[in-house]
Design a protein around this motif. Structure first.
Motif, PDB file in Angstrom:
ATOM      1  N   GLY A  12     -75.092 -55.742  36.726  1.00 12.30           N
ATOM      2  CA  GLY A  12     -74.078 -55.781  37.771  1.00 12.30           C
ATOM      3  C   GLY A  12     -74.612 -56.394  39.052  1.00 12.30           C
ATOM      4  O   GLY A  12     -75.652 -55.968  39.569  1.00 12.30           O
ATOM      5  N   ALA A  13     -73.945 -57.436  39.533  1.00 15.24           N
ATOM      6  CA  ALA A  13     -74.336 -58.079  40.787  1.00 15.24           C
ATOM      7  C   ALA A  13     -73.076 -58.455  41.565  1.00 15.24           C
ATOM      8  O   ALA A  13     -72.876 -59.589  41.971  1.00 15.24           O
ATOM      9  CB  ALA A  13     -75.199 -59.301  40.504  1.00 15.24           C
ATOM     10  N   VAL A  16     -71.545 -54.236  45.450  1.00 17.47           N
ATOM     11  CA  VAL A  16     -72.633 -53.272  45.621  1.00 17.47           C
ATOM     12  C   VAL A  16     -73.947 -53.866  45.106  1.00 17.47           C
ATOM     13  O   VAL A  16     -74.998 -53.747  45.745  1.00 17.47           O
ATOM     14  CB  VAL A  16     -72.319 -51.947  44.886  1.00 17.47           C
ATOM     15  CG1 VAL A  16     -73.514 -50.999  44.932  1.00 17.47           C
ATOM     16  CG2 VAL A  16     -71.075 -51.282  45.475  1.00 17.47           C
ATOM     17  N   GLY A  17     -73.883 -54.532  43.952  1.00 15.37           N
ATOM     18  CA  GLY A  17     -75.088 -55.079  43.315  1.00 15.37           C
ATOM     19  C   GLY A  17     -75.836 -56.057  44.220  1.00 15.37           C
ATOM     20  O   GLY A  17     -77.063 -56.010  44.322  1.00 15.37           O
ATOM     21  N   ALA A  42     -78.338 -58.748  34.629  1.00 16.16           N
ATOM     22  CA  ALA A  42     -77.166 -59.289  33.936  1.00 16.16           C
ATOM     23  C   ALA A  42     -75.880 -58.974  34.685  1.00 16.16           C
ATOM     24  O   ALA A  42     -75.794 -57.989  35.411  1.00 16.16           O
ATOM     25  CB  ALA A  42     -77.075 -58.700  32.531  1.00 16.16           C
ATOM     26  N   THR A  43     -74.913 -59.857  34.523  1.00 17.89           N
ATOM     27  CA  THR A  43     -73.533 -59.559  34.894  1.00 17.89           C
ATOM     28  C   THR A  43     -72.758 -59.522  33.571  1.00 17.89           C
ATOM     29  O   THR A  43     -73.373 -59.557  32.505  1.00 17.89           O
ATOM     30  CB  THR A  43     -72.944 -60.650  35.811  1.00 17.89           C
ATOM     31  OG1 THR A  43     -72.973 -61.891  35.093  1.00 17.89           O
ATOM     32  CG2 THR A  43     -73.747 -60.792  37.091  1.00 17.89           C
ATOM     33  N   SER A  96     -68.951 -50.790  36.881  1.00 20.41           N
ATOM     34  CA  SER A  96     -68.089 -49.621  36.679  1.00 20.41           C
ATOM     35  C   SER A  96     -67.721 -49.533  35.203  1.00 20.41           C
ATOM     36  O   SER A  96     -66.647 -49.056  34.840  1.00 20.41           O
ATOM     37  CB  SER A  96     -66.846 -49.710  37.561  1.00 20.41           C
ATOM     38  OG  SER A  96     -66.166 -50.910  37.274  1.00 20.41           O
ATOM     39  N   SER A  97     -68.627 -50.004  34.354  1.00 19.31           N
ATOM     40  CA  SER A  97     -68.336 -50.105  32.917  1.00 19.31           C
ATOM     41  C   SER A  97     -68.455 -48.765  32.185  1.00 19.31           C
ATOM     42  O   SER A  97     -69.450 -48.051  32.317  1.00 19.31           O
ATOM     43  CB  SER A  97     -69.300 -51.124  32.294  1.00 19.31           C
ATOM     44  OG  SER A  97     -69.417 -50.909  30.905  1.00 19.31           O
ATOM     45  N   ALA A 147     -74.558 -42.301  44.726  1.00 22.55           N
ATOM     46  CA  ALA A 147     -73.441 -43.113  45.223  1.00 22.55           C
ATOM     47  C   ALA A 147     -72.176 -42.975  44.375  1.00 22.55           C
ATOM     48  O   ALA A 147     -71.165 -43.608  44.676  1.00 22.55           O
ATOM     49  CB  ALA A 147     -73.856 -44.578  45.319  1.00 22.55           C
ATOM     50  N   PHE A 176     -62.131 -37.766  49.820  1.00 30.13           N
ATOM     51  CA  PHE A 176     -63.154 -38.374  48.964  1.00 30.13           C
ATOM     52  C   PHE A 176     -62.948 -39.862  48.721  1.00 30.13           C
ATOM     53  O   PHE A 176     -63.664 -40.472  47.948  1.00 30.13           O
ATOM     54  CB  PHE A 176     -63.164 -37.667  47.596  1.00 30.13           C
ATOM     55  CG  PHE A 176     -63.592 -36.231  47.667  1.00 30.13           C
ATOM     56  CD1 PHE A 176     -64.910 -35.882  47.469  1.00 30.13           C
ATOM     57  CD2 PHE A 176     -62.679 -35.226  47.937  1.00 30.13           C
ATOM     58  CE1 PHE A 176     -65.323 -34.564  47.528  1.00 30.13           C
ATOM     59  CE2 PHE A 176     -63.074 -33.898  48.002  1.00 30.13           C
ATOM     60  CZ  PHE A 176     -64.402 -33.566  47.797  1.00 30.13           C
ATOM     61  N   SER A 177     -61.914 -40.424  49.333  1.00 29.61           N
ATOM     62  CA  SER A 177     -61.627 -41.842  49.115  1.00 29.61           C
ATOM     63  C   SER A 177     -61.601 -42.578  50.442  1.00 29.61           C
ATOM     64  O   SER A 177     -60.851 -42.198  51.357  1.00 29.61           O
ATOM     65  CB  SER A 177     -60.271 -41.994  48.422  1.00 29.61           C
ATOM     66  OG  SER A 177     -59.760 -43.289  48.645  1.00 29.61           O
ATOM     67  N   ASP A 218     -56.345 -47.443  43.682  1.00 28.78           N
ATOM     68  CA  ASP A 218     -56.713 -46.449  44.691  1.00 28.78           C
ATOM     69  C   ASP A 218     -55.633 -45.381  44.797  1.00 28.78           C
ATOM     70  O   ASP A 218     -55.912 -44.205  44.973  1.00 28.78           O
ATOM     71  CB  ASP A 218     -56.857 -47.118  46.071  1.00 28.78           C
ATOM     72  CG  ASP A 218     -58.033 -48.065  46.126  1.00 28.78           C
ATOM     73  OD1 ASP A 218     -59.160 -47.603  45.927  1.00 28.78           O
ATOM     74  OD2 ASP A 218     -57.813 -49.272  46.361  1.00 28.78           O
ATOM     75  N   LYS A 227     -64.477 -38.174  41.233  1.00 27.95           N
ATOM     76  CA  LYS A 227     -65.489 -37.588  42.119  1.00 27.95           C
ATOM     77  C   LYS A 227     -65.436 -36.059  42.066  1.00 27.95           C
ATOM     78  O   LYS A 227     -66.466 -35.386  42.039  1.00 27.95           O
ATOM     79  CB  LYS A 227     -65.282 -38.096  43.551  1.00 27.95           C
ATOM     80  CG  LYS A 227     -65.578 -39.597  43.670  1.00 27.95           C
ATOM     81  CD  LYS A 227     -65.109 -40.186  44.990  1.00 27.95           C
ATOM     82  CE  LYS A 227     -65.365 -41.691  45.036  1.00 27.95           C
ATOM     83  NZ  LYS A 227     -64.683 -42.358  46.151  1.00 27.95           N
ATOM     84  N   ALA A 344     -67.279 -45.784  51.900  1.00 26.98           N
ATOM     85  CA  ALA A 344     -67.040 -46.970  51.089  1.00 26.98           C
ATOM     86  C   ALA A 344     -67.703 -48.160  51.744  1.00 26.98           C
ATOM     87  O   ALA A 344     -67.977 -48.146  52.941  1.00 26.98           O
ATOM     88  CB  ALA A 344     -65.540 -47.216  50.932  1.00 26.98           C
TER      89      ALA A 344
END
Ligand code: NHO
Length: 364
Positions: A12-13, A16-17, A42-43, A96-97, A147, A176-177, A218, A227, A344
């Motif tokens: 993941g990039a 966040v990555g 990897a992505t 997020s997989s 996180a 939480f959001s 969302d 969460k 966030a």
């Protein structure tokens, strides 16, 4: 003595990555007694790695990745590849997989430690949760996911510390959001006046990059439910899944199945009157409405949805896209332990991942 080597593998990039990569670069440069070597990245489409586990240069990794013609390894192959290096390895999952989350037990059992902001492993089925912690024991590996709740805020570490030092959590409550926080702080400000139409606030939040590409991701409450599932489990409740308790969705029934996020936004004004009524009802009681989650440990009740708060309540007074999480425990009595701040964003979320990595490195 020469510095001990620790291999790092990253999946993941994205938002966040990329922030994590820049934090890793400066961490690796500062690290005295350990040599951090990136051996795999990897992505979903591309990867960089070699059979010799050659170091991938951190200062140019994003461009190396984008010009690579290597495909990512299938997960079982990746487990074998990382385990065969003979060097301590930490996997950083910045996706997020669900597929990757499902494979955590295979990595952990082979002694590969994991740090991640991905909520899926810890908020999926209760069976996966149990498998993960059993595999971690078996493999003697380490696992941190700060996180996955509240970005860089010390939420997961706090609940673990409370429980492991013998305190008893009785109730957890909060916002939480980041997205929901931003929406309600602007739609129903404590100052009473101001606050545009609900649909306009949602459109503005999207424009500012506070929402997921499709704002329904969302507004359906699932992110918050995930969460809460994680926190409830640490508090001792065997929550089966994020859909096993009441979660209020803010998506009007009629718009649940519209094809795109854009169409959703275009039709949302039809439902402004409903949200206006919710706001007015709270105002009549001198309160404001907020989207919150709560866990009552004694009654085993977890719920997510709209609630009204006095203007003086810390939840009502929140600013921007901040999160607030209150832990009520035996030890803290009626004055909860409160954690508040940005919930966030790429940099603060990556900080949660990097600080987890530091915890792992200290133990390797
Ligand atoms: P992106 O930008 O979509 O990047 C995902 C990357 O993973 C891409 O490079 C993609 O190619 C790769 N990828 C996906 N599936 C893959 C697969 N099967 N194999 C290989 N590569 C794969 O996602 P983000 O924003 O960088 O997020 C990464 C993780 O951090 C997610 O699990 C996300 O839930 C988590 N996270 C993000 C945030 C945030 O602010 N962006 C937060 C927490 C955790 O605190 C934040 C939060 O909860 C925000 C929330 N919406 C709120 O409170 O309002």
């Amino acid at each position: 003595a020469s510095a001990r080597q620790v291999n790092i593998a990253i999946i993941g990039a994205g938002g966040v990555g990329k922030c994590f990569l820049s934090q890793l670069e400066s961490l690796a440069a500062r690290r005295q007694n350990q040599k951090l070597v990136l051996t795999y990245i990897a992505t979903s489409k591309k990867a960089v790695y070699s059979d010799a586990y050659s170091p991938i240069a951190l200062d140019s990794v994003v461009s190396t990745l984008s010009s690579s013609s290597q495909a990512p390894l299938a997960l079982p192959k990746l487990v074998d590849y990382l385990a065969a290096s003979g060097t301590k390895t930490v996997l950083v999952d910045n996706t997020s997989s669900q597929d990757i989350a499902d494979a955590y037990p295979s990595f952990l059992r082979r002694g590969i430690s994991i740090v991640t902001p991905n909520k899926k492993a810890f908020s999926g089925s209760y069976k996966l949760w149990q498998d993960i912690f059993a595999a971690k024991e078996e493999g003697g590996s380490l696992l941190y996911h700060e996180a996955s709740c509240g970005a860089g805020l010390p939420v997961i570490s706090t609940i673990k510390d409370l429980v492991e030092t013998g305190d008893e959590v009785t109730k957890i409550e909060g916002v939480f959001s980041g997205t929901m926080s931003f929406l309600f702080n602007s739609f129903a400000p404590t100052s009473g006046s101001g606050g545009g139409k609900w649909s306009a606030e949602v459109a503005k939040a999207k424009e500012l990059g506070y929402t997921e590409p499709d704002p329904r991701d969302d507004l359906n409450g699932l992110d918050v439910a995930r969460k809460l599932t994680i926190l409830a489990r640490y508090a001792g409740l065997e929550v089966e899944s994020p859909t096993s308790f009441p979660v209020q969705s803010l998506i009007p029934k009629q718009l649940e199945s519209v094809a795109s996020g854009d169409e959703f936004l275009a039709r949302l004004p039809e439902f402004d009157a409903e949200m206006e009524e919710v706001k007015a009802e709270a105002q009549k009681e001198g309160k404001v409405v907020r989207f919150v989650g709560s866990i009552d440990v004694a009654s085993k009740q977890v719920k997510v949805g709209l609630e009204k708060f006095d203007l003086s309540h810390p939840i009502a007074a929140l600013k921007g896209s901040d999160n607030i999480i209150s832990f009520y425990t035996k030890r803290y009595g009626s004055n909860p332990l409160i954690i508040q701040g940005a919930g966030a964003g790429g940099d603060v979320t990556a900080m949660g991942v990097t600080s987890d990595l530091l915890k792992v490195l200290a133990q390797l």
